[in-house]
Design an enzyme around this catalytic site. Structure first.
Site, PDB file in Angstrom:
ATOM      1  N   SER A  29       5.310   7.514  10.462  1.00  0.00           N
ATOM      2  CA  SER A  29       5.423   7.974  11.558  1.00  0.00           C
ATOM      3  C   SER A  29       5.391   6.978  12.822  1.00  0.00           C
ATOM      4  O   SER A  29       4.705   5.910  12.767  1.00  0.00           O
ATOM      5  CB  SER A  29       4.253   9.022  11.738  1.00  0.00           C
ATOM      6  OG  SER A  29       2.814   8.214  11.663  1.00  0.00           O
ATOM      7  N   THR A  30       5.805   7.379  13.970  1.00  0.00           N
ATOM      8  CA  THR A  30       5.950   6.793  15.221  1.00  0.00           C
ATOM      9  C   THR A  30       4.488   6.587  15.505  1.00  0.00           C
ATOM     10  O   THR A  30       4.152   5.485  16.111  1.00  0.00           O
ATOM     11  CB  THR A  30       6.961   7.328  16.288  1.00  0.00           C
ATOM     12  OG1 THR A  30       8.030   7.439  15.555  1.00  0.00           O
ATOM     13  CG2 THR A  30       7.074   6.739  17.322  1.00  0.00           C
ATOM     14  N   GLU A  85       9.954  15.359  15.693  1.00  0.00           N
ATOM     15  CA  GLU A  85      10.291  15.343  14.229  1.00  0.00           C
ATOM     16  C   GLU A  85       9.473  16.235  13.319  1.00  0.00           C
ATOM     17  O   GLU A  85       8.007  16.277  13.530  1.00  0.00           O
ATOM     18  CB  GLU A  85       9.946  13.882  13.488  1.00  0.00           C
ATOM     19  CG  GLU A  85      10.279  13.708  12.124  1.00  0.00           C
ATOM     20  CD  GLU A  85      10.092  12.432  11.719  1.00  0.00           C
ATOM     21  OE1 GLU A  85       9.013  11.694  11.693  1.00  0.00           O
ATOM     22  OE2 GLU A  85      10.986  11.533  11.307  1.00  0.00           O
ATOM     23  N   GLU A 118       9.922   1.130  10.755  1.00  0.00           N
ATOM     24  CA  GLU A 118      11.041   2.030  10.523  1.00  0.00           C
ATOM     25  C   GLU A 118      10.174   3.475  10.566  1.00  0.00           C
ATOM     26  O   GLU A 118       9.460   3.949   9.778  1.00  0.00           O
ATOM     27  CB  GLU A 118      11.659   1.987   9.279  1.00  0.00           C
ATOM     28  CG  GLU A 118      12.936   2.384   8.949  1.00  0.00           C
ATOM     29  CD  GLU A 118      12.933   3.812   8.528  1.00  0.00           C
ATOM     30  OE1 GLU A 118      12.810   4.752   9.249  1.00  0.00           O
ATOM     31  OE2 GLU A 118      13.048   3.879   7.352  1.00  0.00           O
ATOM     32  N   CYS A 178      13.401  10.528   7.110  1.00  0.00           N
ATOM     33  CA  CYS A 178      13.571  10.109   8.479  1.00  0.00           C
ATOM     34  C   CYS A 178      14.862  10.060   9.252  1.00  0.00           C
ATOM     35  O   CYS A 178      14.963  10.448  10.278  1.00  0.00           O
ATOM     36  CB  CYS A 178      12.926   8.693   8.557  1.00  0.00           C
ATOM     37  SG  CYS A 178      14.181   7.442   7.269  1.00  0.00           S
ATOM     38  N   LYS A 191       0.881  -1.309  -0.143  1.00  0.00           N
ATOM     39  CA  LYS A 191      -0.117  -0.113   0.171  1.00  0.00           C
ATOM     40  C   LYS A 191       0.772   1.313  -0.150  1.00  0.00           C
ATOM     41  O   LYS A 191       1.487   1.563   0.896  1.00  0.00           O
ATOM     42  CB  LYS A 191      -1.069  -0.094   1.197  1.00  0.00           C
ATOM     43  CG  LYS A 191      -2.011   1.135   1.012  1.00  0.00           C
ATOM     44  CD  LYS A 191      -2.597   1.708   2.251  1.00  0.00           C
ATOM     45  CE  LYS A 191      -1.689   2.827   2.887  1.00  0.00           C
ATOM     46  NZ  LYS A 191      -1.618   3.940   2.075  1.00  0.00           N
TER      47      LYS A 191
HETATM   48  P1  NAI Z   1       1.672   8.484   8.406  1.00  0.00           P
HETATM   49  O1  NAI Z   1       2.627   7.533   9.263  1.00  0.00           O
HETATM   50  O2  NAI Z   1       0.391   8.700   8.548  1.00  0.00           O
HETATM   51  O3  NAI Z   1       1.796   7.743   6.856  1.00  0.00           O
HETATM   52  C1  NAI Z   1       2.645   6.746   6.320  1.00  0.00           C
HETATM   53  C2  NAI Z   1       1.983   5.555   5.733  1.00  0.00           C
HETATM   54  O4  NAI Z   1       1.137   4.751   6.606  1.00  0.00           O
HETATM   55  C3  NAI Z   1       0.974   5.841   4.637  1.00  0.00           C
HETATM   56  O5  NAI Z   1       1.086   4.913   3.566  1.00  0.00           O
HETATM   57  C4  NAI Z   1      -0.548   5.880   5.221  1.00  0.00           C
HETATM   58  O6  NAI Z   1      -1.432   5.707   4.306  1.00  0.00           O
HETATM   59  C5  NAI Z   1      -0.235   4.804   6.175  1.00  0.00           C
HETATM   60  N1  NAI Z   1      -1.135   4.772   7.151  1.00  0.00           N
HETATM   61  C6  NAI Z   1      -1.700   5.671   8.093  1.00  0.00           C
HETATM   62  N2  NAI Z   1      -2.502   5.508   8.995  1.00  0.00           N
HETATM   63  C7  NAI Z   1      -2.658   4.347   9.202  1.00  0.00           C
HETATM   64  C8  NAI Z   1      -3.230   3.363   9.648  1.00  0.00           C
HETATM   65  N3  NAI Z   1      -4.038   3.497  10.751  1.00  0.00           N
HETATM   66  N4  NAI Z   1      -3.141   1.945   9.605  1.00  0.00           N
HETATM   67  C9  NAI Z   1      -2.339   1.558   8.483  1.00  0.00           C
HETATM   68  N5  NAI Z   1      -1.630   2.411   7.858  1.00  0.00           N
HETATM   69  C10 NAI Z   1      -1.641   3.724   8.010  1.00  0.00           C
HETATM   70  O7  NAI Z   1       2.565   9.725   7.882  1.00  0.00           O
HETATM   71  P2  NAI Z   1       1.876  11.011   7.462  1.00  0.00           P
HETATM   72  O8  NAI Z   1       0.737  11.339   8.018  1.00  0.00           O
HETATM   73  O9  NAI Z   1       1.973  11.091   5.873  1.00  0.00           O
HETATM   74  O10 NAI Z   1       2.956  11.910   7.882  1.00  0.00           O
HETATM   75  C11 NAI Z   1       2.939  12.629   9.116  1.00  0.00           C
HETATM   76  C12 NAI Z   1       4.492  12.734   9.906  1.00  0.00           C
HETATM   77  O11 NAI Z   1       4.819  11.403  10.151  1.00  0.00           O
HETATM   78  C13 NAI Z   1       5.433  13.558   9.126  1.00  0.00           C
HETATM   79  O12 NAI Z   1       5.451  14.723   9.064  1.00  0.00           O
HETATM   80  C14 NAI Z   1       6.793  12.889   9.586  1.00  0.00           C
HETATM   81  O13 NAI Z   1       6.929  13.421  10.852  1.00  0.00           O
HETATM   82  C15 NAI Z   1       6.067  11.443  10.101  1.00  0.00           C
HETATM   83  N6  NAI Z   1       6.692  10.285   8.915  1.00  0.00           N
HETATM   84  C16 NAI Z   1       8.006   9.807   8.887  1.00  0.00           C
HETATM   85  C17 NAI Z   1       8.217   9.010   7.822  1.00  0.00           C
HETATM   86  C18 NAI Z   1       9.527   8.445   8.095  1.00  0.00           C
HETATM   87  O14 NAI Z   1      10.074   7.799   7.011  1.00  0.00           O
HETATM   88  N7  NAI Z   1      10.062   8.238   9.262  1.00  0.00           N
HETATM   89  C19 NAI Z   1       7.874   8.927   6.620  1.00  0.00           C
HETATM   90  C20 NAI Z   1       6.248   9.707   6.653  1.00  0.00           C
HETATM   91  C21 NAI Z   1       6.019  10.495   7.679  1.00  0.00           C
HETATM   92 MG    MG Z   2      -0.779  10.226   8.990  1.00  0.00          MG
END
Ligand code: NAI
Ligand code: MG
Length: 490
Positions: free
Chosen positions: A238-239, A392, A259, A293, A184
C-alpha cells in the site's frame, strides 16, 4: 478443509534462515486461512525482530563468506535457471497452494502466476553473465574503470495478491546481481514462499543466500526496514505503508524501491473495437478479483459509445463465474480475507451514498455457504471527485466515468495521485500514441490490458512509487557502481 486437501499442502510452516527451517525465537505461530472456505489452513511460525536479526546475520555471512561470493556469474546463472525449472516442475502443487491460501482462481495461479514466476528466474539467469562495468577515457595518465557490485543484504517485503510472483520479482534480480536476501511474505499468504524455500535448497542455493521470515508488518517488516545490516528494501504494497517505510528507512539511509497502489484509467474511445475493449475492461478490473495494483479500476468511456458499451460490459460482468477457486472454470475467486472483503463492501456503500449508480453486482456471494466472495460490481455515472474514483479499492469494483474528447480523457485520467498504469482503446494510431505520451503512468497499454513480461520494466509514476522492476532496469535497483582510478605514470 477436507483431510485430502490438507494433505496436498506439504509446506513446512517454519522460518527459513541460514538454509534451515526453524521455529520463531518467541515460538509463536499464527494462523493462515483459506478465504474461500473461511477455514484454517495451517499454523506458521511468526517471525519478529529477533528472527529478522538472525536472518540478516545469516544473509551477511552468506554474502561475505562461503560459496556465494566465489561463485562465477555463469554458475549463478545456471542456479537461477534451475530454480525456474523447478518452479515449472512443481507448478501444479504451488498453484494449488496459492489458490487455497489467496482465494484466486486456479486458472490464474496455474496459467499465469506460476509460468510468470518461472519466466522471471529464467530471464534473470541470462543476465548474470552480462552485468559489467566500463572503461572510461579520462584525462592524464590514468586508467579509470567501473565495477558494478551488489549492494549486500537486500530486504524484500511483499503483498498477498501475487505471493509467489512478487517473491520471484524481488529474488531473481537480487540474486542475479550477487546479493543475498531476507524476504518477508505477507502475513495472509506465506505458504508459497515457504515452498519456494524448499525449491531454493533443492536447486543448490547456498545456505543463507535467501532467508524467508513470515510475520506481521509492524513487527517483522519494520525490523527489516530498520536493521542496520540491510542495504536496501524492495517493497510492494500500500502507498500508506510505502510512505512509512520511506520515513523509517531514512534512519539507516537504505536504498529503496517502492511499488505501490494505483487507480489506473482504462480509456475507451468510440472508434475502438468495442468487443475487444469490453473484454479488456473485464480483465482490467476483474482479473485477480480486482486485488491487483495495476487494476483498470476507472473506466473512462467516450460519451457517444457509452450506452452500447455499458450494455455489453454489464452483460459480460454479470455472467462471470464465481465459484470454488480450485475449479478450473472459476473466474472470480474469494477476496483474500474478511478484512479485505469488508473494505471492498464499504467502498460499494460509499459509491451508493455519493450518488453513483450500481448497475451490477456489489453484494457478497457465498459458494457452498462460505467464503469472502464479492460479485463483480460496476458503477456508472461516476465523477472523478468521488471516493470510489480516487481511492484504491483493491477489489472487483469498476467506476465508469464519461469523457468528451481526447483532451478531456487525458485530463481526467491524470487527475489522480497515482500513476501505475493506463490503457487506451482506439483504432486511430495517432490518438493512441498521443495518449501514451500524455498519460502519467509507468505502463501504458494500447488495445490490451494487463500485459507484463519479465523483460519489460514495470513501476510507478507519482505516488505509485519509484524504481523499475523487471527487465534490464531492475539490475540498477540491486547494484552500485564503483569507480576505480589507477595511476599509470612512470
Ligand atoms: P500493506 O501495505 O499493509 O502490506 C503489504 C506488506 O507490507 C505486507 O507484507 C505487510 O506485512 C507489510 N507491512 C505492513 N506494515 C508494515 C510496516 N510498518 N513496516 C514494514 N512492512 C509492513 O497492505 P495491506 O494492509 O495488506 O492491504 C491494504 C491495502 O493496501 C489494500 O486494500 C490495497 O489497497 C493496498 N495494497 C496494494 C498492493 C499493491 O500491489 N499495490 C498490495 C497489497 C495491498
Ligand atoms: Mg496494512
Amino acid at each position: 478443509m477436507t483431510p485430502a486437501l490438507q494433505q496436498e499442502i506439504q509446506v513446512t510452516g517454519k522460518l527459513f534462515i541460514g538454509g534451515e527451517f526453524r521455529a520463531a525465537v518467541s515460538e509463536k505461530t499464527f494462523e493462515v486461512t483459506n478465504p474461500a472456505r473461511e477455514s484454517h489452513l495451517m499454523a506458521v511460525s511468526e517471525g519478529a525482530a529477533a528472527d529478522i536479526d538472525l536472518a540478516v546475520k545469516a544473509a551477511q555471512k552468506a554474502f561475505s563468506e562461503g560459496p556465494w561470493p566465489k561463485m562465477s556469474a555463469a554458475e549463478r546463472g545456471r542456479l537461477l535457471w534451475k530454480i525456474g525449472d523447478l518452479l515449472l516442475e512443481n507448478a501444479d502443487e504451488l498453484a494449488r497452494i496459492e489458490t487455497l491460501n489467496n482465494g484466486k482462481p486456479i486458472f490464474e495461479s496455474r496459467q499465469i502466476d506460476l509460468p510468470a514466476a518461472a519466466a522471471c528466474f529464467h530471464y534473470y539467469a541470462g543476465w548474470t553473465t552480462k552485468i559489467h562495468g566500463e572503461t572510461i577515457p579520462v584525462p592524464g595518465n590514468f586508467l579509470n574503470y567501473t565495477l558494478r557490485e551488489p549492494l549486500g543484504v537486500c530486504g524484500a517485503i511483499i503483498p498477498w495478491n501475487f505471493p509467489l510472483l512478487m517473491a520471484a520479482w524481488k529474488l531473481a534480480p537480487a540474486l542475479a546481481t550477487g546479493n543475498t536476501v531476507v524476504l518477508k511474505p505477507a502475513e495472509q499468504t506465506p505458504l508459497t514462499a515457504l515452498k519456494l524455500a524448499e525449491i531454493l535448497r533443492q536447486a543448490g542455493l547456498p545456505a543463507g543466500v535467501v532467508n524467508i521470515v513470515p510475520g506481521f508488518g509492524p513487527t517483522a517488516g519494520a525490523a527489516l526496514v530498520q536493521h542496520p545490516g540491510v542495504a536496501k528494501i524492495a517493497f510492494t504494497g500500500s502507498t500508506e505503508v510505502g510512505k512509512q517505510i520511506m520515513r523509517e528507512a531514512s534512519g539507516t539511509l537504505k536504498k529503496l524501491s517502492l511499488e505501490l497502489g494505483g487507480k489506473s484509467p482504462n480509456i475507451v474511445f468510440a472508434d475502438a473495437d468495442l468487443d475487444a475493449a469490453v473484454r479488456g475492461a473485464i480483465t482490467g478490473i476483474f482479473y485477480g478479483k480486482g486485488e491487483v495494483c495495476m487494476a483498470g479500476s476507472r473506466l473512462l468511456i467516450e460519451q457517444s459509445a457509452h450506452d452500447a458499451f455499458m450494455e455489453k460490459l454489464v452483460e459480460r460482468a454479470s455472467k462471470m463465474a464465481i465459484g470454488d477457486p480450485l475449479h478450473p472454470k472459476t473466474r472470480i475467486g474469494a477476496l483474500v480475507s474478511a478484512a479485505q472483503m469488508n473494505k471492498v463492501l464499504g467502498y460499494i456503500d460509499a459509491g451508493n451514498r455519493e450518488g453513483a449508480r450500481l448497475v451490477t453486482g456489489g453484494e457478497r456471494a457465498l459458494v457452498d455457504g462460505k467464503g469472502y466472495f464479492v460479485k463483480p460490481a460496476i458503477f456508472d455515472g461516476v465523477a472523478n471527485s468521488m471516493k470510489i474514483a480516487r481511492e484504491e479499492i483493491f477489489g472487483p469494483v469498476l467506476a465508469t466515468i464519461e469523457f468528451r474528447d481526447l483532451h478531456d480523457a487525458i485530463e481526467q485520467a491524470n487527475q489522480t495521485m497515482y500513476g501505475l498504469a493506463a490503457a487506451v482503446w482506439t483504432r486511430d494510431i495517432k490518438k493512441a500514441h498521443r495518449a501514451a505520451r500524455a498519460l502519467q503512468a509507468g505502463t501504458v497499454w494500447i488495445n490490451n490490458y494487463n500485459m507484463l513480461d519479465a523483460a519489460s520494466p514495470f513501476g510507478g509514476y507519482k505516488m505509485s512509487g519509484f524504481g523499475r522492476e523487471l527487465g534490464q532496469h531492475a539490475l540498477d535497483l540491486y547494484t552500485q557502481v564503483k569507480s576505480v582510478w589507477v595511476d599509470l605514470s612512470e
